[in-house]
Design a protein around this motif. Structure first.
Motif, PDB file in Angstrom:
ATOM      1  N   LEU A   2       0.843  -1.208   0.000  1.00  0.00           N
ATOM      2  CA  LEU A   2       0.000   0.000   0.000  1.00  0.00           C
ATOM      3  C   LEU A   2       0.871   1.249   0.000  1.00  0.00           C
ATOM      4  O   LEU A   2       0.646   2.173  -0.773  1.00  0.00           O
ATOM      5  N   GLN A   3       1.880   1.208   0.872  1.00  0.00           N
ATOM      6  CA  GLN A   3       2.726   2.385   1.008  1.00  0.00           C
ATOM      7  C   GLN A   3       3.528   2.628  -0.263  1.00  0.00           C
ATOM      8  O   GLN A   3       3.667   3.751  -0.707  1.00  0.00           O
ATOM      9  N   GLY A   4       4.006   1.537  -0.853  1.00  0.00           N
ATOM     10  CA  GLY A   4       4.865   1.651  -2.034  1.00  0.00           C
ATOM     11  C   GLY A   4       4.099   2.052  -3.284  1.00  0.00           C
ATOM     12  O   GLY A   4       4.645   2.712  -4.153  1.00  0.00           O
ATOM     13  N   ARG A   5       2.856   1.593  -3.408  1.00  0.00           N
ATOM     14  CA  ARG A   5       2.170   1.762  -4.694  1.00  0.00           C
ATOM     15  C   ARG A   5       1.154   2.905  -4.728  1.00  0.00           C
ATOM     16  O   ARG A   5       0.621   3.215  -5.790  1.00  0.00           O
ATOM     17  N   LEU A   6       0.881   3.505  -3.554  1.00  0.00           N
ATOM     18  CA  LEU A   6      -0.152   4.557  -3.553  1.00  0.00           C
ATOM     19  C   LEU A   6       0.465   5.932  -3.360  1.00  0.00           C
ATOM     20  O   LEU A   6       1.485   6.062  -2.676  1.00  0.00           O
ATOM     21  N   PRO A   7      -0.157   6.945  -3.917  1.00  0.00           N
ATOM     22  CA  PRO A   7       0.280   8.308  -3.597  1.00  0.00           C
ATOM     23  C   PRO A   7       0.165   8.514  -2.085  1.00  0.00           C
ATOM     24  O   PRO A   7      -0.751   7.966  -1.458  1.00  0.00           O
ATOM     25  N   SER A   8       1.083   9.292  -1.496  1.00  0.00           N
ATOM     26  CA  SER A   8       1.128   9.373  -0.037  1.00  0.00           C
ATOM     27  C   SER A   8      -0.191   9.907   0.541  1.00  0.00           C
ATOM     28  O   SER A   8      -0.623   9.489   1.612  1.00  0.00           O
ATOM     29  N   ARG A   9      -0.859  10.768  -0.194  1.00  0.00           N
ATOM     30  CA  ARG A   9      -2.123  11.342   0.295  1.00  0.00           C
ATOM     31  C   ARG A   9      -3.178  10.240   0.485  1.00  0.00           C
ATOM     32  O   ARG A   9      -3.886  10.201   1.481  1.00  0.00           O
ATOM     33  N   VAL A  10      -3.258   9.338  -0.498  1.00  0.00           N
ATOM     34  CA  VAL A  10      -4.250   8.262  -0.433  1.00  0.00           C
ATOM     35  C   VAL A  10      -3.883   7.290   0.694  1.00  0.00           C
ATOM     36  O   VAL A  10      -4.740   6.827   1.452  1.00  0.00           O
ATOM     37  N   PHE A  11      -2.587   7.026   0.814  1.00  0.00           N
ATOM     38  CA  PHE A  11      -2.128   6.149   1.886  1.00  0.00           C
ATOM     39  C   PHE A  11      -2.517   6.734   3.246  1.00  0.00           C
ATOM     40  O   PHE A  11      -3.010   6.032   4.131  1.00  0.00           O
ATOM     41  N   ARG A  12      -2.341   8.051   3.393  1.00  0.00           N
ATOM     42  CA  ARG A  12      -2.684   8.718   4.658  1.00  0.00           C
ATOM     43  C   ARG A  12      -4.188   8.592   4.945  1.00  0.00           C
ATOM     44  O   ARG A  12      -4.590   8.341   6.078  1.00  0.00           O
ATOM     45  N   ILE A  13      -5.007   8.748   3.893  1.00  0.00           N
ATOM     46  CA  ILE A  13      -6.461   8.628   4.090  1.00  0.00           C
ATOM     47  C   ILE A  13      -6.791   7.226   4.616  1.00  0.00           C
ATOM     48  O   ILE A  13      -7.593   7.062   5.539  1.00  0.00           O
ATOM     49  N   LEU A  14      -6.158   6.205   4.051  1.00  0.00           N
ATOM     50  CA  LEU A  14      -6.432   4.830   4.506  1.00  0.00           C
ATOM     51  C   LEU A  14      -6.013   4.640   5.968  1.00  0.00           C
ATOM     52  O   LEU A  14      -6.710   3.996   6.751  1.00  0.00           O
ATOM     53  N   LYS A  15      -4.866   5.214   6.319  1.00  0.00           N
ATOM     54  CA  LYS A  15      -4.396   5.145   7.707  1.00  0.00           C
ATOM     55  C   LYS A  15      -5.413   5.792   8.651  1.00  0.00           C
ATOM     56  O   LYS A  15      -5.801   5.219   9.671  1.00  0.00           O
ATOM     57  N   GLN A  16      -5.833   7.003   8.261  1.00  0.00           N
ATOM     58  CA  GLN A  16      -6.805   7.738   9.101  1.00  0.00           C
ATOM     59  C   GLN A  16      -8.113   6.973   9.201  1.00  0.00           C
ATOM     60  O   GLN A  16      -8.737   6.923  10.261  1.00  0.00           O
ATOM     61  N   ALA A  17      -8.513   6.360   8.079  1.00  0.00           N
ATOM     62  CA  ALA A  17      -9.764   5.595   8.065  1.00  0.00           C
ATOM     63  C   ALA A  17      -9.685   4.458   9.080  1.00  0.00           C
ATOM     64  O   ALA A  17     -10.637   4.195   9.821  1.00  0.00           O
ATOM     65  N   GLY A  18      -8.532   3.790   9.131  1.00  0.00           N
ATOM     66  CA  GLY A  18      -8.335   2.694  10.085  1.00  0.00           C
ATOM     67  C   GLY A  18      -8.356   3.194  11.519  1.00  0.00           C
ATOM     68  O   GLY A  18      -8.963   2.586  12.407  1.00  0.00           O
ATOM     69  N   GLU A  19      -7.682   4.334  11.754  1.00  0.00           N
ATOM     70  CA  GLU A  19      -7.624   4.872  13.121  1.00  0.00           C
ATOM     71  C   GLU A  19      -9.017   5.276  13.616  1.00  0.00           C
ATOM     72  O   GLU A  19      -9.381   5.002  14.760  1.00  0.00           O
ATOM     73  N   LEU A  20      -9.790   5.891  12.725  1.00  0.00           N
ATOM     74  CA  LEU A  20     -11.158   6.276  13.104  1.00  0.00           C
ATOM     75  C   LEU A  20     -11.987   5.026  13.434  1.00  0.00           C
ATOM     76  O   LEU A  20     -12.749   5.009  14.398  1.00  0.00           O
ATOM     77  N   ALA A  21     -11.817   3.987  12.634  1.00  0.00           N
ATOM     78  CA  ALA A  21     -12.571   2.745  12.864  1.00  0.00           C
ATOM     79  C   ALA A  21     -12.273   2.226  14.272  1.00  0.00           C
ATOM     80  O   ALA A  21     -13.178   1.866  15.025  1.00  0.00           O
ATOM     81  N   GLU A  22     -10.987   2.226  14.619  1.00  0.00           N
ATOM     82  CA  GLU A  22     -10.578   1.715  15.932  1.00  0.00           C
ATOM     83  C   GLU A  22     -11.213   2.564  17.052  1.00  0.00           C
ATOM     84  O   GLU A  22     -11.759   2.030  18.008  1.00  0.00           O
ATOM     85  N   ARG A  23     -11.144   3.897  16.888  1.00  0.00           N
ATOM     86  CA  ARG A  23     -11.702   4.796  17.913  1.00  0.00           C
ATOM     87  C   ARG A  23     -13.199   4.602  18.082  1.00  0.00           C
ATOM     88  O   ARG A  23     -13.749   4.765  19.151  1.00  0.00           O
ATOM     89  N   THR A  24     -13.900   4.257  16.969  1.00  0.00           N
ATOM     90  CA  THR A  24     -15.357   4.171  17.049  1.00  0.00           C
ATOM     91  C   THR A  24     -15.826   2.714  17.149  1.00  0.00           C
ATOM     92  O   THR A  24     -17.004   2.415  16.941  1.00  0.00           O
ATOM     93  N   SER A  25     -14.860   1.814  17.397  1.00  0.00           N
ATOM     94  CA  SER A  25     -15.160   0.384  17.608  1.00  0.00           C
ATOM     95  C   SER A  25     -15.909  -0.271  16.444  1.00  0.00           C
ATOM     96  O   SER A  25     -16.877  -1.001  16.639  1.00  0.00           O
ATOM     97  N   VAL A  26     -15.485   0.049  15.218  1.00  0.00           N
ATOM     98  CA  VAL A  26     -15.992  -0.692  14.059  1.00  0.00           C
ATOM     99  C   VAL A  26     -14.778  -1.247  13.307  1.00  0.00           C
ATOM    100  O   VAL A  26     -13.639  -0.921  13.639  1.00  0.00           O
ATOM    101  N   SER A  27     -15.029  -2.107  12.320  1.00  0.00           N
ATOM    102  CA  SER A  27     -13.927  -2.583  11.477  1.00  0.00           C
ATOM    103  C   SER A  27     -14.072  -1.977  10.099  1.00  0.00           C
ATOM    104  O   SER A  27     -15.180  -1.909   9.556  1.00  0.00           O
TER     105      SER A  27
END
Ligand code: CTP
Length: 441
Positions: A2-27
C-alpha cells in the motif's frame, strides 16, 4: 505494498480511516476493484470502504475534520465522501442482499465483511484489506480471489450469480478482455446458459445501458463486442445485433478517429487562432467516445431495431438524438461529401454544420475514402471555428438596417472566408457592399 504503490495522500487517508474505525469500535476495509488493481500492479484511486457497523455515521465522522461533504443513501446504508479538492471515497455498511426474485432490487440487511463480499460478481473482486491499526494492510481473501488473479481467471462465486444480475455477463467479458484473463470453465458454461434463457425482458434497460456504456468506454471495446458476439450474447442489446465483418471494420475504425480527436483537441487547447477570424477550439471532454462505438453498433441493425434499442435502453434524449441522426443520415452525408467535383470548404461547412462531434467522428470512421475523411477532419479542426471579421454592428455602421439581409450577408461573408476569397476586413467590406448593391434596387 500500500505504502509503495499509492500516492502518499491516499495512503494517509487509509491510515486515518483505520484509526477512526478503531476509535469508534468498528472494522474498516478497503475492498473490491481497488484491491484487485493494487495486486495487479495497476493501482486506481477508486476507493471503496466497507464498514462492519454504521457506514453512514462512520462516513460523517471521517469527513468532519477534512470539512468534506457527505452524500448518504439511507436505503442502502451507503455514503460518498467528497473532499474539498474533489477526491471521492465510497463508504458502505457491510450488508447482505436478498433478491425476492431474479433481477429484482434487493432487500438489504447489515452483516459481516465476508457476507458482504459474497454478494459480489467475481472472485477477483472479493478481496479486502483491513485498515484497523494492528491489522493494517492484512489481505482478506475468503473466496479464492488471489488464486484467480494469479491464474488470470474470471470466476463467479455461485451458480445463480448471472440469474440474479444478468448485467454481470457484460462485466465478465469486460474484465476478461480488459485484463487479458479467461473465463473459468463453469463461469463460461453459466454464461452460455444465460444466453439461452430469456432474462432480458426482466432486466431494467437503464442497468443494461449503464453496463454497456462502461464496456464501450474501455480501451478496446472491439475485443469485448467480438467476444460477446462469439458467445451469442449481443442479442441482449437487440435480437438483430450480430457480429459481422462489417461491424468489425467499423469498430476497428472508431478508436483511430477517437485517438485523432484526442490528439487534435489537445493541440487546440494550446493553439491560438491560426485562421484569421477563427475562435478557439472546442472542449474535448464534451465528446462521449462510447457514443461513437454505440453508433457503430446501431449501424448494422435495421432502422426499426435502432428505435426499439434506444427506447429499451432508456438512453438520454440527447444521446438518443445523436444516435438517430447518425443512423438516419450518415450514408447520405457521406455521399454528399464524396461528390465530384470536390466540394469547396464552404460547401463542406453547409453539409456538416450543426452535427454533434460524435456524429462527425462516426462519419470519419465510416468513410472509406481518405479525401472524405479529410473533409470532415478539416471541418472539425478548422472550418467550424471560422467567422467573418465583420459583425452586425459593422453592417449597421455601414448604414444598413437590421433585417433578413444581415443573415444573408454574414453567411456569404463566411462562405467567402472559408473559400479563401477574402482576407482582410476591407475585403469583407467590399464584398458586403457588392451584396448590398446587388439586392437593393
Ligand atoms: N458489483 C457486482 N455486480 C454488479 C456491479 C458491481 O457484484 N452488477 C460489485 C463488484 O464486485 C465490484 C463492486 O460491486 O467490485 C463495485 O462495482 P464497480 O465500481 O463497477 O466495480 P470495479 O471493480 O471497481 O470496476 P472498474 O474497475 O470497472 O471501476
Amino acid at each position: 505494498m500500500l505504502q509503495g504503490r499509492l500516492p502518499s495522500r491516499v495512503f494517509r487517508i487509509l491510515k486515518q480511516a483505520g484509526e477512526l474505525a478503531e476509535r469508534t469500535s468498528v472494522s474498516a476495509f478497503v475492498v473490491g476493484g481497488f484491491v484487485r488493481d493494487l495486486l495487479l500492479g495497476q493501482p486506481t484511486l477508486d476507493l471503496d470502504l466497507v464498514i462492519e457497523g454504521d457506514g453512514i455515521a462512520y462516513a460523517r465522522a471521517l469527513a468532519r475534520p477534512a470539512e468534506a461533504e457527505v452524500k448518504a443513501h439511507d436505503r442502502f446504508e451507503t455514503a460518498v465522501i467528497v473532499f474539498p479538492d474533489g477526491f471521492k471515497l465510497d463508504v458502505a455498511t457491510a450488508r447482505t442482499e436478498h433478491y425476492e426474485y431474479p433481477t429484482a432490487l434487493p432487500t438489504v440487511q447489515r452483516s459481516s465483511i465476508n457476507e458482504d463480499l459474497y454478494r459480489r460478481d467475481f472472485t477477483i473482486n472479493t478481496l479486502a484489506i483491513r485498515l484497523n491499526p494492528g491489522h493494517f494492510g492484512e489481505l482478506m481473501d475468503f473466496y479464492g480471489g488471489q488464486r484467480d488473479l494469479n491464474k488470470r481467471t474470471i470466476r463467479v462465486l455461485h451458480s445463480l450469480s448471472f440469474v440474479e444480475d444478468p448485467t454481470r455477463v457484460f462485466r465478465a467479458i469486460r474484465f476478461e478482455q480488459r485484463f487479458g484473463f479467461r473465463l473459468g470453465t463453469e463461469t463460461l458454461a453459466l454464461i452460455k446458459g444465460v444466453g439461452k434463457i430469456d432474462l432480458i425482458h426482466r432486466l431494467s434497460g437503464s442497468r443494461l445501458s449503464e453496463e454497456l456504456i462502461l464496456l464501450l468506454s474501455e480501451e478496446e471495446p472491439r475485443k469485448m463486442i467480438a467476444r460477446l458476439g462469439a458467445l451469442n450474447l449481443l442479442h441482449f442489446v437487440h435480437p438483430a445485433l450480430k457480429w459481422s465483418a462489417r461491424l468489425d471494420v467499423l469498430l476497428k475504425a472508431v478508436p483511430k478517429v477517437l485517438d485523432w480527436y484526442k490528439r487534435t483537441s489537445l493541440n487546440w487547447a494550446d493553439r491560438k487562432v491560426s485562421v484569421a477570424g477563427a475562435s478557439s477550439g472546442s472542449p474535448a471532454d464534451l465528446m462521449d467516445g462510447w457514443l461513437v462505438y454505440f453508433m457503430a453498433l446501431m449501424e448494422v441493425i435495421p432502422s426499426q431495431a435502432v428505435g426499439e434499442t434506444l427506447r429499451r435502453l432508456k438512453l438520454s434524449v440527447r444521446h438518443a438524438e445523436k444516435i438517430r441522426v447518425s443512423r438516419d443520415s450518415s450514408s447520405k452525408l457521406l455521399r454528399r461529401l464524396a461528390r465530384r467535383p470536390p466540394l469547396r470548404p464552404a460547401e463542406v461547412y453547409r453539409v456538416l454544420v450543426g452535427l454533434s462531434d460524435e456524429t462527425l467522428l462516426f462519419l470519419m470512421a465510416k468513410a472509406r475514402s481518405e479525401s472524405v475523411k479529410r473533409r470532415v477532419s478539416a471541418y472539425l479542426t478548422t472550418y467550424r471555428h471560422v467567422k467573418p471579421i465583420l459583425t452586425g454592428t459593422d453592417l449597421k455602421t455601414m448604414g444598413l438596417k437590421p433585417g433578413p439581409i444581415f443573415k444573408k450577408i454574414l453567411s456569404q461573408l463566411l462562405s467567402a472566408r472559408l473559400n479563401g476569397e477574402v482576407q482582410t476586413k476591407a475585403d469583407e467590406r467590399n464584398l458586403a457592399k457588392r451584396i448590398i448593391n446587388a439586392v437593393t434596387p
